[in-house]
Design a protein around this motif. Structure first.
Motif, PDB file in Angstrom:
ATOM      1  N   PRO A  23      13.110   4.051   7.356  1.00  0.00           N
ATOM      2  CA  PRO A  23      14.476   4.091   6.413  1.00  0.00           C
ATOM      3  C   PRO A  23      14.347   4.260   5.221  1.00  0.00           C
ATOM      4  O   PRO A  23      13.237   3.560   4.350  1.00  0.00           O
ATOM      5  N   LYS A  24      15.226   4.886   4.383  1.00  0.00           N
ATOM      6  CA  LYS A  24      14.866   5.236   2.993  1.00  0.00           C
ATOM      7  C   LYS A  24      16.249   4.555   2.127  1.00  0.00           C
ATOM      8  O   LYS A  24      16.205   4.457   0.765  1.00  0.00           O
ATOM      9  N   THR A  25      17.389   4.231   3.014  1.00  0.00           N
ATOM     10  CA  THR A  25      18.440   3.591   2.287  1.00  0.00           C
ATOM     11  C   THR A  25      18.815   2.447   3.029  1.00  0.00           C
ATOM     12  O   THR A  25      18.471   2.305   4.435  1.00  0.00           O
ATOM     13  N   GLY A  45       0.938  -1.187  -0.115  1.00  0.00           N
ATOM     14  CA  GLY A  45      -0.104   0.042  -0.121  1.00  0.00           C
ATOM     15  C   GLY A  45       1.036   1.209  -0.018  1.00  0.00           C
ATOM     16  O   GLY A  45       0.173   2.376  -0.038  1.00  0.00           O
ATOM     17  N   GLN A  46       2.331   1.067   0.128  1.00  0.00           N
ATOM     18  CA  GLN A  46       2.991   2.141   0.040  1.00  0.00           C
ATOM     19  C   GLN A  46       3.332   2.422  -1.381  1.00  0.00           C
ATOM     20  O   GLN A  46       3.685   1.821  -2.375  1.00  0.00           O
ATOM     21  N   PRO A  47       3.164   3.902  -1.796  1.00  0.00           N
ATOM     22  CA  PRO A  47       3.498   4.464  -3.111  1.00  0.00           C
ATOM     23  C   PRO A  47       5.104   4.210  -3.525  1.00  0.00           C
ATOM     24  O   PRO A  47       5.584   4.541  -2.311  1.00  0.00           O
ATOM     25  N   MET A  48       5.476   4.258  -4.851  1.00  0.00           N
ATOM     26  CA  MET A  48       6.786   4.281  -5.095  1.00  0.00           C
ATOM     27  C   MET A  48       6.956   5.629  -5.650  1.00  0.00           C
ATOM     28  O   MET A  48       6.098   6.215  -6.412  1.00  0.00           O
ATOM     29  N   THR A  49       8.157   6.305  -5.510  1.00  0.00           N
ATOM     30  CA  THR A  49       8.423   7.513  -5.728  1.00  0.00           C
ATOM     31  C   THR A  49       9.686   7.615  -6.680  1.00  0.00           C
ATOM     32  O   THR A  49      10.199   6.539  -6.724  1.00  0.00           O
ATOM     33  N   GLU A  50       9.781   8.467  -7.314  1.00  0.00           N
ATOM     34  CA  GLU A  50      11.060   8.476  -8.386  1.00  0.00           C
ATOM     35  C   GLU A  50      12.217   8.497  -7.289  1.00  0.00           C
ATOM     36  O   GLU A  50      13.225   7.585  -7.758  1.00  0.00           O
ATOM     37  N   ASP A  51      12.405   8.924  -6.371  1.00  0.00           N
ATOM     38  CA  ASP A  51      13.372   8.790  -5.511  1.00  0.00           C
ATOM     39  C   ASP A  51      13.647   7.419  -4.975  1.00  0.00           C
ATOM     40  O   ASP A  51      14.754   6.703  -4.894  1.00  0.00           O
ATOM     41  N   ALA A  52      12.521   6.861  -4.482  1.00  0.00           N
ATOM     42  CA  ALA A  52      12.473   5.314  -4.121  1.00  0.00           C
ATOM     43  C   ALA A  52      13.243   4.463  -5.165  1.00  0.00           C
ATOM     44  O   ALA A  52      13.889   3.658  -4.934  1.00  0.00           O
TER      45      ALA A  52
END
Length: 311
Positions: free
Chosen positions: A102-104, A57-64
């Motif tokens: 966390p993102k990385t 349910g989490q969107p993907m972004t360009e950054d992700a």
């Protein structure tokens, strides 16, 4: 398919730019890729990881997507075991419809180290989430009743200014130094509850000098901007550790604001405690910067300048 490719195919464009030698075609609900076998395998793996994230349910972004590609490429070198989906779907804290995670890969390892060790050092450049993620873990520990209170502290050392010239009482002079900690707290807790928690002593925000002579039990303690501590202050702070407590120390050794000739306690402590059991050093780099992508490039440019000039 729109969620996989992004609005206006924005995510697809990011993938095509990352794999210029691979032909990626979309027909209906089918995506095909042709080209170098290793690159095609990476593209396939990327879409599989994106699907795993999207199913939560989490969107993907360009950054992700960019971060996922970087993780998969480093995993291809045999460096990493965690997958992008594992990193991007690990929730630390949710508040008012917003989830902190966390993102990385390095950020995930930093967060995991806080769970596993009593004393953790988060060392890295501005924007890598060192303090923010530590604060999220502190609030999580408080809400789970793993600790009775949170103590946030910073050395009152100025980046070019002097405390004495600021107007007001001691607390008013100190407040600007502690403001970033208050700002992070407001992201993680109901703002109306913060004054009540501070009045009760459940959350304490204080300059480092106020830690002397205390033993801190049942607390999650964060020392921010630790590069501006002296070796004596760092030793004093570390020896405040009491029972059932956890300490996270964050800082950037490239941004020391101490007077010329003064040694940074954060630089020295790495030599002293590197091999001590239950102490962990998490090192973040410009690839972990989660502010505007230009911040990472600025950090790298300064590092190259310092290398050229022998700093």
């Amino acid at each position: 398919m729109v969620t996989v490719l992004g609005s206006g195919d924005a995510l697809l464009r990011v993938i095509e730019q990352a794999f210029p030698a691979t032909d990626i075609h979309v027909r209906g609900n089918e995506i095909t890729a042709s080209g170098d076998a290793a690159e095609v395998a990476l593209v396939q793996r990327l879409f599989e990881e994106m699907m795993l994230v999207l199913r939560t349910g989490q969107p993907m972004t360009e950054d992700a997507v960019e971060r996922s590609i970087a993780m998969l490429r480093s995993a291809g070198n045999g460096a990493d075991s965690e997958t992008p989906a594992e990193v991007l779907t690990q929730n630390i804290l949710s508040n008012r419809g917003r989830t902190i995670r966390p993102k990385t890969l390095n950020q995930k390892r930093y967060v995991d180290a806080i769970d596993q060790h009593t004393v953790v050092f988060g060392i890295g450049p501005a924007g890598t989430g060192k303090t923010y993620l530590a604060m999220a873990k502190a609030v999580q520990a408080l809400q789970a009743k793993q600790v009775n209170r949170i103590i946030l502290t910073r050395p009152a050392v100025e980046a070019g200014e002097r405390l004495g010239f600021l107007p007001g009482t001691l607390y008013e002079k100190i407040d600007p130094y502690l403001r970033p900690l208050y700002d992070a707290l407001h992201d993680m807790l109901d703002p109306d509850s913060i004054p009540r928690l501070m009045a009760a002593g459940t959350i304490e925000v204080a300059p480092l000098a106020y830690m002397r002579g205390r033993t801190l039990n049942d607390a999650f303690i964060i020392l921010d901007e630790a590069q501006n501590t002296s070796p004596e202050q760092m030793k004093m702070f570390l020896t405040r550790l009491g029972f059932e407590s956890k300490i996270v120390i964050t800082g950037d050794v490239t941004q020391v604001d101490l007077p010329n000739g003064s040694k940074s306690g954060l630089r020295q402590v790495q030599e002293i405690l590197e091999d001590v059991d239950d102490v962990h050093f998490a090192r973040l780099t410009s690839t972990d910067v989660v502010r505007h992508r230009l911040v990472g490039r600025i950090v790298d440019a300064y590092e190259r300048y310092d290398d050229r000039n022998g700093k």
